[in-house]
Design a protein around this motif. Sequence first.
Motif, short mmCIF file in Angstrom:
data_model
loop_
_atom_site.label_atom_id
_atom_site.label_comp_id
_atom_site.label_asym_id
_atom_site.label_seq_id
_atom_site.Cartn_x
_atom_site.Cartn_y
_atom_site.Cartn_z
N ARG A 9 82.08 -97.27 -57.13
CA ARG A 9 82.34 -97.69 -58.51
C ARG A 9 81.63 -96.77 -59.51
N LEU A 10 80.41 -96.37 -59.18
CA LEU A 10 79.67 -95.48 -60.07
C LEU A 10 80.26 -94.08 -60.05
N MET A 11 80.74 -93.62 -58.89
CA MET A 11 81.45 -92.34 -58.82
C MET A 11 82.66 -92.37 -59.72
N ALA A 12 83.38 -93.51 -59.72
CA ALA A 12 84.60 -93.63 -60.53
C ALA A 12 84.30 -93.58 -62.02
N ARG A 13 83.06 -93.89 -62.39
CA ARG A 13 82.66 -93.79 -63.79
C ARG A 13 82.19 -92.38 -64.14
N GLY A 14 82.18 -91.49 -63.15
CA GLY A 14 81.82 -90.10 -63.40
C GLY A 14 80.35 -89.79 -63.27
N LEU A 15 79.56 -90.71 -62.69
CA LEU A 15 78.13 -90.46 -62.56
C LEU A 15 77.87 -89.44 -61.44
N SER A 16 76.88 -88.60 -61.65
CA SER A 16 76.45 -87.64 -60.64
C SER A 16 75.58 -88.34 -59.61
N ASN A 17 75.26 -87.64 -58.53
CA ASN A 17 74.39 -88.23 -57.52
C ASN A 17 73.04 -88.64 -58.11
N ALA A 18 72.48 -87.78 -58.97
CA ALA A 18 71.18 -88.09 -59.57
C ALA A 18 71.28 -89.33 -60.46
N GLU A 19 72.37 -89.44 -61.21
CA GLU A 19 72.55 -90.59 -62.09
C GLU A 19 72.75 -91.87 -61.29
N ILE A 20 73.49 -91.77 -60.19
CA ILE A 20 73.68 -92.94 -59.32
C ILE A 20 72.35 -93.37 -58.72
N ALA A 21 71.56 -92.39 -58.28
CA ALA A 21 70.26 -92.69 -57.70
C ALA A 21 69.38 -93.42 -58.70
N ALA A 22 69.39 -92.97 -59.96
CA ALA A 22 68.58 -93.63 -60.99
C ALA A 22 69.07 -95.05 -61.24
N ARG A 23 70.39 -95.23 -61.26
CA ARG A 23 70.96 -96.55 -61.52
C ARG A 23 70.63 -97.54 -60.40
N LEU A 24 70.66 -97.06 -59.15
CA LEU A 24 70.44 -97.94 -58.00
C LEU A 24 68.98 -97.96 -57.55
N VAL A 25 68.16 -97.13 -58.19
CA VAL A 25 66.73 -97.03 -57.85
C VAL A 25 66.55 -96.67 -56.38
N VAL A 26 67.22 -95.59 -55.98
CA VAL A 26 67.09 -95.04 -54.63
C VAL A 26 66.95 -93.53 -54.76
N GLY A 27 66.69 -92.85 -53.64
CA GLY A 27 66.57 -91.40 -53.66
C GLY A 27 67.92 -90.71 -53.70
N THR A 28 67.92 -89.48 -54.21
CA THR A 28 69.17 -88.71 -54.29
C THR A 28 69.75 -88.46 -52.91
N GLU A 29 68.91 -88.20 -51.92
CA GLU A 29 69.40 -87.96 -50.57
C GLU A 29 70.09 -89.21 -50.01
N THR A 30 69.58 -90.37 -50.37
CA THR A 30 70.23 -91.62 -49.94
C THR A 30 71.62 -91.73 -50.55
N VAL A 31 71.73 -91.37 -51.83
CA VAL A 31 73.05 -91.41 -52.49
C VAL A 31 74.00 -90.42 -51.82
N LYS A 32 73.52 -89.21 -51.54
CA LYS A 32 74.37 -88.22 -50.87
C LYS A 32 74.89 -88.75 -49.55
N SER A 33 74.03 -89.46 -48.82
CA SER A 33 74.44 -90.04 -47.54
C SER A 33 75.53 -91.09 -47.74
N HIS A 34 75.36 -91.94 -48.77
CA HIS A 34 76.38 -92.95 -49.06
C HIS A 34 77.70 -92.30 -49.48
N VAL A 35 77.62 -91.28 -50.33
CA VAL A 35 78.83 -90.59 -50.78
C VAL A 35 79.56 -89.98 -49.58
N SER A 36 78.83 -89.33 -48.70
CA SER A 36 79.45 -88.73 -47.50
C SER A 36 80.13 -89.80 -46.65
N SER A 37 79.49 -90.95 -46.53
CA SER A 37 80.07 -92.04 -45.75
C SER A 37 81.34 -92.57 -46.40
N VAL A 38 81.32 -92.72 -47.73
CA VAL A 38 82.51 -93.18 -48.46
C VAL A 38 83.67 -92.22 -48.24
#
Length: 220
Positions: free
Chosen positions: A166-195
């Motif tokens: 949902r956050l990708m669909a709003r155009g957020l970058s990995n860093a922005e998603i990480a800040a929004r979800l309060v997780v690390g950027t590497e964690t977001v990259k892992s989730h994006v790869s899985s999606v």
Amino acid sequence: MPLTVLLVDDEPLVRAGLRAVLEAQPDIEVVGEAADGAAVTPLVRRLRPDVVAMDVRMPLMDGIEATRAVLRTVPDPPKIVVVTTFENDEYVYGALRAGADGFLLKRARPAEIVQAVRLVAEGDSLLFPAAVRRLAASYAEQRGTTAARAVMARAALTGREEEVLRLMARGLSNAEIAARLVVGTETVKSHVSSVLAKLGARDRTQAVIAAYESGFVSPG
């Protein structure tokens, strides 16, 4: 190593303008030009550019077919950015659905053109997400929404992966998603790869289009 770009447009002045803008950057090199989509695949095979800046409307082979040809026949293909005059254009949406990674407008400022090429090369953020939302709203009803729903259902995303999509669909970058979800950027990259893997999507753009066409994300 510089970021290498192939320019494809049937207007010589457009190609010259893009070349001047991009080659003013010390880390970007324009390695070739083509005046029609039919010439793209052989040039990509020979020059191996990182990014292809592709006009969407050309007389012999348009950017949609040229995108399909490159992605179908070239191993480890380059990123493809559609260059267009009109953002609300079914040709643009067709090119994105065919596998293009994003688009930029011919009227964009030089800094925006450079940023667009760099962003799509990095694969980090969707280009002009608001326009993609409008395109999805305009054309999703005419497309294979049933198939898109089936893909989304089979993907069986986790709750966190759904949040990330949902956050990708709003155009957020990995860093922005990480800040929004309060997780690390590497964690977001892992989730994006899985999606992407679960959706069978080549990149973020394809995943976001699937999200809109399936109704998982509302264009509004």
